[in-house]
Design a protein around this motif. Structure first.
Motif, short mmCIF file in Angstrom:
data_model
loop_
_atom_site.label_atom_id
_atom_site.label_comp_id
_atom_site.label_asym_id
_atom_site.label_seq_id
_atom_site.Cartn_x
_atom_site.Cartn_y
_atom_site.Cartn_z
N ARG A 142 0.54 -1.20 -0.02
CA ARG A 142 0.05 0.00 0.07
C ARG A 142 0.85 1.11 0.01
NH1 ARG A 142 -4.96 0.79 0.83
NH2 ARG A 142 -5.48 -1.49 1.26
N GLU A 143 0.37 2.16 -0.92
CA GLU A 143 1.33 3.46 -0.91
C GLU A 143 2.39 3.42 -1.84
OE1 GLU A 143 -0.25 6.37 -0.09
OE2 GLU A 143 -1.70 5.40 0.40
N LYS A 144 2.80 2.34 -2.28
CA LYS A 144 4.07 1.91 -3.19
C LYS A 144 3.83 2.36 -4.57
CE LYS A 144 6.38 0.99 0.59
NZ LYS A 144 5.45 0.82 1.77
N THR A 145 4.71 2.45 -5.34
CA THR A 145 4.66 2.54 -6.60
C THR A 145 5.12 1.52 -7.56
OG1 THR A 145 5.11 5.09 -6.51
CG2 THR A 145 5.22 3.99 -8.86
N ILE A 146 4.20 1.09 -8.34
CA ILE A 146 4.45 0.07 -9.38
C ILE A 146 4.36 0.27 -10.58
CG2 ILE A 146 1.94 -0.78 -9.45
CD1 ILE A 146 2.96 -3.46 -9.73
N CYS A 165 -4.95 -2.81 -4.03
CA CYS A 165 -4.09 -3.00 -2.81
C CYS A 165 -3.51 -1.50 -2.42
CB CYS A 165 -2.90 -3.88 -3.12
SG CYS A 165 -3.41 -5.29 -3.19
N GLY A 166 -4.05 -0.40 -2.97
CA GLY A 166 -3.39 1.00 -2.68
C GLY A 166 -2.44 1.52 -3.23
N MET A 167 -1.95 0.58 -4.26
CA MET A 167 -0.81 1.18 -4.76
C MET A 167 -0.89 2.13 -5.99
SD MET A 167 1.12 -2.60 -5.36
CE MET A 167 2.68 -2.05 -5.41
N LYS A 168 0.01 3.05 -6.23
CA LYS A 168 0.19 3.94 -7.23
C LYS A 168 0.79 3.13 -8.79
CE LYS A 168 2.36 8.12 -9.30
NZ LYS A 168 3.53 9.13 -8.86
N VAL A 169 -0.03 3.40 -9.56
CA VAL A 169 0.03 2.62 -10.69
C VAL A 169 0.87 3.56 -11.93
CG1 VAL A 169 -0.78 1.30 -12.79
CG2 VAL A 169 -1.51 0.74 -10.45
N GLN A 196 -3.69 6.55 -17.55
CA GLN A 196 -2.80 6.87 -18.57
C GLN A 196 -1.45 6.36 -18.75
OE1 GLN A 196 -3.93 9.15 -21.30
NE2 GLN A 196 -1.75 8.21 -22.15
N SER A 197 -1.16 5.64 -19.95
CA SER A 197 0.20 5.22 -20.04
C SER A 197 0.83 6.36 -20.58
CB SER A 197 0.11 3.77 -21.03
OG SER A 197 -0.33 4.63 -22.30
#
Length: 321
Positions: A142-146, A165-169, A196-197
Motif C-alpha cells: 500500500r502507498e508504493k509505486t508499481i 491494494c492501494g498502490m500507485k500505478v 494513462q500510459s
C-alpha cells in the motif's frame, strides 16, 4: 478435420470441438516426431501452448496444415509471419489468461515484500529466532509505486489488483493508452479508474518500488532490461517477469541483486527453458516458478473454449459425410 492439441487442451475446449464435429487428438508428440505424426495422421490443425514449437521446417513439411493455434498470449514458439505467408491461419487467446497471470504477479509481489520465497525454504532449519530477525524487515504494498511495463490485457488486469491494494500505478506502453481499469468490489459493484500510459520507460524505472514486465523481447532478440536499466532503478526494488525469457538480461540481474539494487526478483520465465541456469534457481533473493502464469483451471477452461470458438468461426460445424 483432425486437430492435434499437442500440449493439451481443457476438457471444456475438447468437448466443444468434438460437439462441432472435429476430431481432437491429445497425444503428446515429441518435437522431433511432429512432422511425421502430422502427415501420417492427416492433421490439419495444431494447437500448442509453450512446450511445442512450430517453425518453418514444420510448416514446409506439412502441406496439409490449415491452422496453427497458441493457447495463450505470446507467439514466440510459432513462426507466425511465415505461416501466414504460406496461407495458414494463426490464432491465439490473448484475453483468456490475463487474470491468472496478474494473480501470479501479485503472489510474487507479496513474496518479494515479505521474503516469503526464502523463508518458506528456511523454516525447516528450526532456527526460529534467527529467521524472525532475518525476515523481520518487510514492506507493505500500500502507498508504493508499481511500474507495469506493457499495458495490454494482462497489464491492465494487474493494475486492477494493484489499485485494489492501494498502490500507485505507472503504466508504460509503446503507444498511448488511457485505460478504464475496472475494480469490482463483491457485493458493492464496479468502480472505473482511468490510467494513462507513458512511453517513458526510464523515468518509470526511476520512480518504481515494484516493477512488473509484460512485454516481448525486442525484434533482434536482445533484452529490454539490461545493466543500463538496472542502474536507473531504486535501491531495493522488486522486479517480476511473467512475460518472456530474455526480456531481462539474466547476467545483469544477478549483478543487480549482488549489489543490492534489486531486493527480490520473481521469475516465471527464463532464457533457457526448460533448463534455467542454476544460479537463478539457487539465489535466495530470486523466487522462481515454472512458467505457470496461465496455469489455473479457470484460465485453461477459458483458453480451450476460446480456441474452439475461433476454430468453429473459421471452419464452421463439421458435418460427417
Amino acid at each position: 478435420m483432425k486437430i492435434l492439441a499437442n500440449d493439451g487442451i481443457s476438457n471444456e475446449g475438447k468437448d466443444a470441438l468434438e460437439k462441432a464435429g472435429y476430431t481432437v487428438i491429445t497425444d503428446k508428440v515429441a518435437q522431433d516426431d511432429l512432422i511425421d505424426y502430422v502427415n501420417m495422421n492427416n492433421i490439419e490443425i495444431i494447437l500448442v501452448r509453450s512446450a511445442t514449437t512450430i517453425r518453418q521446417n514444420v510448416i514446409d513439411s506439412c502441406p496439409g496444415l490449415k491452422l496453427l493455434g497458441r493457447g495463450g498470449v505470446g507467439m514466440d514458439n510459432i513462426d507466425v509471419a511465415y505461416a501466414i505467408e504460406k496461407g495458414l491461419s494463426v490464432i491465439n487467446t490473448p484475453a483468456s489468461s490475463s487474470q491468472s497471470v496478474a494473480e501470479l504477479v501479485m503472489g510474487h509481489l507479496f513474496a518479494g515484500a515479505r521474503f516469503l520465497n526464502d523463508s518458506f525454504k528456511q523454516m525447516e532449519t528450526g532456527d526460529f529466532s534467527a529467521l524472525k530477525k532475518k525476515y523481520g524487515k518487510g514492506t507493505e504494498l500500500r502507498e508504493k509505486t508499481i511500474a507495469i511495463v506493457g499495458f495490454g490485457r494482462i497489464g491492465q488486469s494487474l493494475a486492477s489488483y494493484a489499485l485494489g491494494c492501494g498502490m500507485k500505478v505507472i503504466a508504460v506502453n509503446n503507444h498511448a493508452v488511457t485505460a478504464e481499469i475496472s475494480l469490482v468490489i463483491h457485493g458493492f459493484g464496479e468502480v472505473k479508474v482511468p490510467v494513462q500510459s507513458t512511453f517513458d520507460l526510464h523515468t518509470a524505472l526511476k520512480e518504481a518500488d515494484f516493477i512488473s514486465l509484460h512485454i516481448p523481447k525486442q525484434a533482434d532478440g536482445s533484452a529490454i532490461i539490461k545493466k543500463e536499466e538496472f542502474d536507473l532503478m531504486k535501491k531495493g526494488v522488486v522486479l517480476v517477469n511473467t512475460a518472456r525469457g530474455g526480456v531481462i538480461d539474466e547476467e545483469a540481474l544477478l549483478a543487480a541483486i549482488s549489489e543490492g539494487k534489486v531486493a527480490y526478483a520473481g521469475l516465471d520465465v527464463f532464457e533457457n527453458e526448460p533448463n534455467p541456469r542454476a544460479d537463478l534457481l539457487n539465489n535466495e533473493k530470486i523466487g522462481t516458478t515454472p512458467h505457470i502464469g496461465a496455469a489455473t483451471g479457470e484460465a485453461q477452461d477459458r483458453i480451450g473454449l476460446e480456441l474452439a470458438d475461433l476454430i468453429v468461426k473459421q471452419f464452421g460445424i463439421q458435418i460427417p459425410a
